[in-house]
Design a protein around this motif. Structure first.
Motif, short mmCIF file in Angstrom:
data_model
loop_
_atom_site.label_atom_id
_atom_site.label_comp_id
_atom_site.label_asym_id
_atom_site.label_seq_id
_atom_site.Cartn_x
_atom_site.Cartn_y
_atom_site.Cartn_z
N VAL A 1 0.84 -1.19 0.00
CA VAL A 1 0.00 0.00 0.00
C VAL A 1 0.88 1.25 0.00
O VAL A 1 0.60 2.21 -0.73
CB VAL A 1 -1.00 0.01 1.18
CG1 VAL A 1 -1.80 1.31 1.19
CG2 VAL A 1 -1.94 -1.19 1.10
N ILE B 1 -7.83 3.65 2.43
CA ILE B 1 -7.54 2.21 2.44
C ILE B 1 -7.23 1.81 3.88
O ILE B 1 -6.50 2.52 4.58
CB ILE B 1 -6.32 1.88 1.55
CG1 ILE B 1 -6.48 2.43 0.13
CG2 ILE B 1 -6.04 0.37 1.55
CD1 ILE B 1 -7.65 1.88 -0.65
N ILE C 1 -8.84 -6.05 4.22
CA ILE C 1 -8.48 -4.81 3.53
C ILE C 1 -9.78 -4.05 3.32
O ILE C 1 -10.77 -4.61 2.83
CB ILE C 1 -7.85 -5.10 2.14
CG1 ILE C 1 -6.57 -5.93 2.27
CG2 ILE C 1 -7.61 -3.80 1.38
CD1 ILE C 1 -5.36 -5.17 2.73
N ILE D 1 -11.60 -0.90 1.47
CA ILE D 1 -11.53 0.03 0.36
C ILE D 1 -12.70 1.00 0.53
O ILE D 1 -13.84 0.66 0.25
CB ILE D 1 -11.66 -0.71 -1.00
CG1 ILE D 1 -10.79 -1.95 -1.06
CG2 ILE D 1 -11.46 0.27 -2.16
CD1 ILE D 1 -9.40 -1.80 -1.50
N SER E 1 -4.25 -5.64 -5.55
CA SER E 1 -3.60 -4.36 -5.84
C SER E 1 -4.49 -3.49 -6.73
O SER E 1 -4.59 -2.27 -6.53
CB SER E 1 -2.25 -4.62 -6.51
OG SER E 1 -1.58 -3.43 -6.81
N ILE F 1 -7.20 -2.01 -4.59
CA ILE F 1 -6.65 -0.93 -3.76
C ILE F 1 -6.46 0.33 -4.60
O ILE F 1 -6.80 1.44 -4.16
CB ILE F 1 -5.34 -1.37 -3.08
CG1 ILE F 1 -5.64 -2.44 -2.03
CG2 ILE F 1 -4.60 -0.18 -2.47
CD1 ILE F 1 -4.42 -3.14 -1.47
#
Length: 144
Positions: free
Chosen positions: A29, A76, A87, A89, A130, A133
């Protein structure tokens, strides 16, 4: 205590292999958001009651509530949970978008409106994570 120290301590307190995977995700990140604001939320409310898992936040966005009030929050989030890693978002208004766009491509992960939860990095496609993110990074401001 500085935010970076709180984050380092939080990651270091995780059992292996979760510690290593949290560190990997933290670096991933940061590579996507090199100059972002860092947050550390200990999971407690203003009265000290535990209301969530501690989490690391990256970036900054403004949430506008229906009454017009605003609040700064992260874009994030990264958190350890009892069975793995989550995670977050933030800033995606369509609650089906994440699951429909990334769910099947991610691998063994649970995908809700803004949360991707998985047991281990070996269970998911890191490139798809990824991509998700990066989508969250692009969405800075939302209204509720």
């Amino acid at each position: 205590m500085k935010v970076q120290e709180e984050i380092s301590g939080y990651i270091a307190a995780q059992p292996e292999p979760k510690r290593h995977e949290m560190q990997q995700l933290h670096h991933m990140v940061l590579a996507l958001m090199p100059r972002c604001r860092l947050w550390f939320l200990d999971g407690k409310d203003e009265k000290g009651k535990i209301i969530s898992n501690p989490n690391i936040g990256y970036g900054s966005r403004i949430i506008t509530y229906a009454d017009g009030k605003t609040k700064e929050f992260y874009q994030i989030g990264l958190s350890a949970n009892t069975t793995g890693i989550s995670i977050y978002i933030m800033g995606i208004d369509d609650k089906k978008y994440m699951a429909e766009t990334f769910g099947k491509k991610l691998g063994k992960a649970s995908v809700t409106g803004y949360c991707i939860k998985f047991k281990t990095l070996a269970d998911i496609n890191i490139d798809v994570l990824s991509e998700a993110i990066r989508l969250g990074i692009e969405r800075k401001s939302v209204s509720h």
